[in-house]
Scaffold this motif. Structure first.
Motif, PDB file in Angstrom:
ATOM      1  N   CYS A   1       0.694  -1.255  -0.105  1.00  0.00           N
ATOM      2  CA  CYS A   1      -0.001   0.082  -0.008  1.00  0.00           C
ATOM      3  C   CYS A   1       0.822   1.289  -0.112  1.00  0.00           C
ATOM      4  CB  CYS A   1      -0.981   0.024   1.296  1.00  0.00           C
ATOM      5  SG  CYS A   1      -2.090  -1.172   1.115  1.00  0.00           S
ATOM      6  N   TYR A   2       2.024   1.490   0.825  1.00  0.00           N
ATOM      7  CA  TYR A   2       2.239   2.536   1.314  1.00  0.00           C
ATOM      8  C   TYR A   2       2.858   3.394  -0.071  1.00  0.00           C
ATOM      9  CZ  TYR A   2       5.421   6.312   2.698  1.00  0.00           C
ATOM     10  OH  TYR A   2       6.014   7.698   2.855  1.00  0.00           O
ATOM     11  N   ASN A   3       3.988   2.644  -0.514  1.00  0.00           N
ATOM     12  CA  ASN A   3       4.684   3.146  -1.748  1.00  0.00           C
ATOM     13  C   ASN A   3       3.638   3.335  -3.053  1.00  0.00           C
ATOM     14  OD1 ASN A   3       7.406   2.282  -0.514  1.00  0.00           O
ATOM     15  ND2 ASN A   3       7.378   4.216  -1.625  1.00  0.00           N
ATOM     16  N   ALA A   4       2.688   2.277  -3.157  1.00  0.00           N
ATOM     17  CA  ALA A   4       1.847   2.334  -4.525  1.00  0.00           C
ATOM     18  C   ALA A   4       0.792   3.707  -4.192  1.00  0.00           C
ATOM     19  CB  ALA A   4       0.958   1.146  -4.357  1.00  0.00           C
ATOM     20  N   LEU A   5       0.489   4.024  -2.939  1.00  0.00           N
ATOM     21  CA  LEU A   5      -0.256   5.261  -2.708  1.00  0.00           C
ATOM     22  C   LEU A   5       0.535   6.500  -3.063  1.00  0.00           C
ATOM     23  CD1 LEU A   5      -2.206   4.128   0.438  1.00  0.00           C
ATOM     24  CD2 LEU A   5      -3.296   4.791  -1.865  1.00  0.00           C
TER      25      LEU A   5
ATOM     26  N   VAL B   1       3.010  16.565   2.943  1.00  0.00           N
ATOM     27  CA  VAL B   1       1.842  16.173   3.391  1.00  0.00           C
ATOM     28  C   VAL B   1       2.050  14.996   4.309  1.00  0.00           C
ATOM     29  CG1 VAL B   1      -0.299  15.060   2.826  1.00  0.00           C
ATOM     30  CG2 VAL B   1       0.405  17.043   1.633  1.00  0.00           C
ATOM     31  N   GLY B   2       3.168  14.162   3.792  1.00  0.00           N
ATOM     32  CA  GLY B   2       3.499  12.975   4.743  1.00  0.00           C
ATOM     33  C   GLY B   2       4.193  13.312   5.911  1.00  0.00           C
ATOM     34  N   SER B   3       4.399  14.371   6.255  1.00  0.00           N
ATOM     35  CA  SER B   3       4.835  15.045   7.510  1.00  0.00           C
ATOM     36  C   SER B   3       3.762  15.131   8.349  1.00  0.00           C
ATOM     37  CB  SER B   3       5.467  16.403   7.450  1.00  0.00           C
ATOM     38  OG  SER B   3       6.596  16.434   6.694  1.00  0.00           O
ATOM     39  N   GLY B   4       2.495  14.768   8.158  1.00  0.00           N
ATOM     40  CA  GLY B   4       1.401  14.409   9.224  1.00  0.00           C
ATOM     41  C   GLY B   4       1.620  13.127   9.741  1.00  0.00           C
ATOM     42  N   THR B   5       2.721  12.505   9.595  1.00  0.00           N
ATOM     43  CA  THR B   5       2.656  11.065  10.231  1.00  0.00           C
ATOM     44  C   THR B   5       2.775  11.246  11.743  1.00  0.00           C
ATOM     45  OG1 THR B   5       4.095  10.176   8.072  1.00  0.00           O
ATOM     46  CG2 THR B   5       4.128   9.067  10.159  1.00  0.00           C
ATOM     47  N   PRO B   6       3.544  12.008  12.315  1.00  0.00           N
ATOM     48  CA  PRO B   6       3.396  11.837  13.814  1.00  0.00           C
ATOM     49  C   PRO B   6       2.227  12.220  14.439  1.00  0.00           C
ATOM     50  CG  PRO B   6       5.630  13.219  12.849  1.00  0.00           C
ATOM     51  CD  PRO B   6       4.522  13.082  11.661  1.00  0.00           C
ATOM     52  N   VAL B   7       1.309  12.948  13.814  1.00  0.00           N
ATOM     53  CA  VAL B   7       0.166  13.021  14.439  1.00  0.00           C
ATOM     54  C   VAL B   7      -0.763  11.718  14.469  1.00  0.00           C
ATOM     55  CG1 VAL B   7      -2.200  14.298  14.126  1.00  0.00           C
ATOM     56  CG2 VAL B   7       0.147  15.480  13.994  1.00  0.00           C
ATOM     57  N   CYS B   8      -0.430  10.797  13.119  1.00  0.00           N
ATOM     58  CA  CYS B   8      -1.152   9.828  12.930  1.00  0.00           C
ATOM     59  C   CYS B   8      -0.785   8.885  13.551  1.00  0.00           C
ATOM     60  CB  CYS B   8      -1.082   9.375  11.459  1.00  0.00           C
ATOM     61  SG  CYS B   8      -2.045   8.110  10.929  1.00  0.00           S
TER      62      CYS B   8
ATOM     63  N   LEU C   1      -3.636   8.660   2.889  1.00  0.00           N
ATOM     64  CA  LEU C   1      -3.968   7.218   3.154  1.00  0.00           C
ATOM     65  C   LEU C   1      -2.718   6.482   3.182  1.00  0.00           C
ATOM     66  CD1 LEU C   1      -6.947   6.587   0.298  1.00  0.00           C
ATOM     67  CD2 LEU C   1      -7.374   6.477   2.822  1.00  0.00           C
ATOM     68  N   ALA C   2      -1.577   6.749   2.602  1.00  0.00           N
ATOM     69  CA  ALA C   2      -0.239   6.472   2.706  1.00  0.00           C
ATOM     70  C   ALA C   2       0.186   6.667   4.123  1.00  0.00           C
ATOM     71  CB  ALA C   2       0.585   7.020   1.656  1.00  0.00           C
ATOM     72  N   VAL C   3       0.119   7.947   4.698  1.00  0.00           N
ATOM     73  CA  VAL C   3       0.361   8.197   6.082  1.00  0.00           C
ATOM     74  C   VAL C   3      -0.277   7.012   6.886  1.00  0.00           C
ATOM     75  CG1 VAL C   3       0.096   9.943   8.049  1.00  0.00           C
ATOM     76  CG2 VAL C   3       0.975  10.462   5.584  1.00  0.00           C
ATOM     77  N   ILE C   4      -1.494   6.979   6.724  1.00  0.00           N
ATOM     78  CA  ILE C   4      -2.254   6.117   7.762  1.00  0.00           C
ATOM     79  C   ILE C   4      -1.772   4.539   7.511  1.00  0.00           C
ATOM     80  CG2 ILE C   4      -4.548   5.084   8.250  1.00  0.00           C
ATOM     81  CD1 ILE C   4      -5.796   7.620   7.270  1.00  0.00           C
ATOM     82  N   SER C   5      -1.339   4.270   6.365  1.00  0.00           N
ATOM     83  CA  SER C   5      -0.887   3.024   6.449  1.00  0.00           C
ATOM     84  C   SER C   5       0.584   2.799   6.774  1.00  0.00           C
ATOM     85  CB  SER C   5      -1.024   2.698   4.628  1.00  0.00           C
ATOM     86  OG  SER C   5      -0.158   1.128   4.462  1.00  0.00           O
TER      87      SER C   5
ATOM     88  N   SER D   1       1.780   4.382   9.522  1.00  0.00           N
ATOM     89  CA  SER D   1       1.698   4.579  10.786  1.00  0.00           C
ATOM     90  C   SER D   1       1.300   3.173  11.552  1.00  0.00           C
ATOM     91  CB  SER D   1       0.514   5.521  11.300  1.00  0.00           C
ATOM     92  OG  SER D   1       1.008   6.832  10.675  1.00  0.00           O
ATOM     93  N   PHE D   2       0.270   2.537  10.806  1.00  0.00           N
ATOM     94  CA  PHE D   2      -0.055   1.250  11.203  1.00  0.00           C
ATOM     95  C   PHE D   2       1.180   0.170  11.135  1.00  0.00           C
ATOM     96  CE2 PHE D   2      -4.639   2.215  11.332  1.00  0.00           C
ATOM     97  CZ  PHE D   2      -4.958   1.737  12.364  1.00  0.00           C
ATOM     98  N   TYR D   3       1.936   0.359   9.978  1.00  0.00           N
ATOM     99  CA  TYR D   3       3.000  -0.554   9.846  1.00  0.00           C
ATOM    100  C   TYR D   3       4.025  -0.219  10.783  1.00  0.00           C
ATOM    101  CZ  TYR D   3       7.289  -2.147   7.302  1.00  0.00           C
ATOM    102  OH  TYR D   3       8.542  -2.588   7.282  1.00  0.00           O
ATOM    103  N   SER D   4       4.383   0.904  11.155  1.00  0.00           N
ATOM    104  CA  SER D   4       5.425   1.172  12.256  1.00  0.00           C
ATOM    105  C   SER D   4       5.171   0.626  13.507  1.00  0.00           C
ATOM    106  CB  SER D   4       5.397   2.771  12.202  1.00  0.00           C
ATOM    107  OG  SER D   4       6.207   3.251  11.014  1.00  0.00           O
ATOM    108  N   TRP D   5       3.803   0.563  13.926  1.00  0.00           N
ATOM    109  CA  TRP D   5       3.392   0.455  15.073  1.00  0.00           C
ATOM    110  C   TRP D   5       3.526  -1.253  15.307  1.00  0.00           C
ATOM    111  CZ3 TRP D   5       3.402   2.163  19.779  1.00  0.00           C
ATOM    112  CH2 TRP D   5       2.985   3.711  19.982  1.00  0.00           C
ATOM    113  N   LEU D   6       3.219  -1.946  14.067  1.00  0.00           N
ATOM    114  CA  LEU D   6       3.234  -3.301  14.152  1.00  0.00           C
ATOM    115  C   LEU D   6       4.654  -3.750  14.149  1.00  0.00           C
ATOM    116  CD1 LEU D   6       0.647  -4.127  11.810  1.00  0.00           C
ATOM    117  CD2 LEU D   6       0.345  -4.642  13.969  1.00  0.00           C
ATOM    118  N   LEU D   7       5.620  -2.958  13.575  1.00  0.00           N
ATOM    119  CA  LEU D   7       6.916  -3.505  13.557  1.00  0.00           C
ATOM    120  C   LEU D   7       7.505  -3.591  15.009  1.00  0.00           C
ATOM    121  CD1 LEU D   7       8.787  -1.100  11.104  1.00  0.00           C
ATOM    122  CD2 LEU D   7       8.594  -3.740  10.970  1.00  0.00           C
ATOM    123  N   VAL D   8       7.023  -3.255  15.910  1.00  0.00           N
ATOM    124  CA  VAL D   8       7.821  -3.243  17.438  1.00  0.00           C
ATOM    125  C   VAL D   8       6.810  -4.315  18.212  1.00  0.00           C
ATOM    126  CG1 VAL D   8       8.450  -0.775  17.471  1.00  0.00           C
ATOM    127  CG2 VAL D   8       6.242  -1.462  18.500  1.00  0.00           C
ATOM    128  N   ARG D   9       5.867  -5.077  17.785  1.00  0.00           N
ATOM    129  CA  ARG D   9       5.285  -6.223  18.211  1.00  0.00           C
ATOM    130  C   ARG D   9       5.950  -7.237  17.948  1.00  0.00           C
ATOM    131  NH1 ARG D   9       3.558  -2.227  20.984  1.00  0.00           N
ATOM    132  NH2 ARG D   9       1.117  -2.013  21.262  1.00  0.00           N
TER     133      ARG D   9
END
Length: 300
Positions: free
Chosen positions: A82-86, A102-109, A163-167, A169-177
């Motif tokens: 998803c991320y790079n396709a978007l 626009v991708g700089s909204g990642t920290p908020v997400c 949509l890429a930012v949302i994708s 953000s979820f990916y990064s959180w799952l990395l630490v699980r």
């Protein structure tokens, strides 16, 4: 998870944005040569070929990868499919600088998703940094005009990037699980190729949908080949390696603020390669974004 920022960790987290800025600029340069989702699929297919000799044991039938296929399928969907396709889709209608800002909204997400889905409440400094960052993003979306902000109409590229930012953000959180086997987690090539196995399935399916809509023209040329070589070696492999290590060391929230370095690198590369000079509102926006990084990581 560790929240300490050592010089080595900062270097890892800064290298990934540099390469991703190059990815955005390169994607903008070749957006007329290849469809965006097809570009994403070819990028990861080539990266898989490059990594396979170093991590082929991960693909064996008795590999510990397969009992954890649900986790890697999700990581592959979010990070590879998803991320790079978007992002490449966003670059069809937006400049490289606008997309990265626009991708700089990642920290908020990151903060919102961490609190809502992973039970990690944000610190006060992180909230303050996020507010500064989102102000910078709003300045970009409004093109520096309050009147335009009040009557804001997002173009399709902006929506794709959100949509890429949302994708991501979820990916990064799952990395630490870290519930996967140590034999995979401890080997960066194995960990990345485990995601690619499933990510290629997702990205291939998405590319098939793109082709079914008539978007299948590829203008093969040496510039396209050179661009693919850079995208595979840098943004697809090295950047993911640096980002994965950085997130594991610093945590996804602090790491998320380093993504905001991407617009600075994108602005410099865009000016050099695309002739897209930044406007005054871009400068003010970036100042707010940098302030967000400083404030949010003060205690890190």
């Amino acid at each position: 998870m560790s929240q300490k920022l050592s010089p080595g960790t900062m270097l890892l987290l800064a290298t990934a944005p540099l390469l991703w800025a190059g990815n955005a600029v390169t994607g903008r340069l070749i957006h007329g040569l290849i469809p965006p989702i097809t570009l994403n699929f070819i990028r990861w297919a080539l990266a898989f070929v490059v990594l396979a000799p170093f991590a082929w044991k991960t693909l064996r039938a008795d590999s510990p990868l397969w009992p954890h296929w649900r986790r890697y399928s999700m990581l592959g969907l979010l990070g590879v499919g998803c991320y790079n396709a978007l992002q490449y889709m966003a670059l069809q209608t937006s400049s490289a600088l606008n997309v990265t800002l626009v991708g700089s909204g990642t920290p908020v997400c990151m903060l919102i998703i961490g609190a809502l889905f992973f039970g990690v409440p944000p610190r006060r400094a992180q909230v303050a940094g996020a507010v500064l960052s989102i102000c910078g993003v709003l300045m970009v979306l409004s093109r520096g005009s309050i009147g335009q902000l009040l009557s804001l109409r997002l173009v399709i590229g902006d929506i794709y990037m959100v949509l890429a930012v949302i994708s991501w953000s979820f990916y990064s959180w799952l990395l630490v699980r870290t519930d996967e086997p140590a034999s995979i987690r401890g080997d960066w090539a194995a960990f990345l190729i485990a995601q690619m196995v499933f990510g290629l399935g997702w990205s291939g399916a998405f590319a098939g949908i793109e082709w079914s809509t008539g978007q299948h023209e590829i203008a093969w040329s040496w510039p396209l080949a050179a661009a693919l070589a850079f995208i595979v070696a840098g943004p697809a492999i090295l950047a993911y390696r640096c980002w994965g290590l950085g997130v594991q060391r610093a945590g996804p929230v602090i790491a998320g603020f380093f993504i905001n370095l991407t617009p600075l690198f994108a602005a410099l590369l865009s000016l050099a390669l695309l002739g897209e000079a930044p406007h005054l509102y871009h400068i003010f926006a970036f100042a707010l974004i940098v302030a967000g990084i400083v404030v949010s990581s003060r205690r890190a």
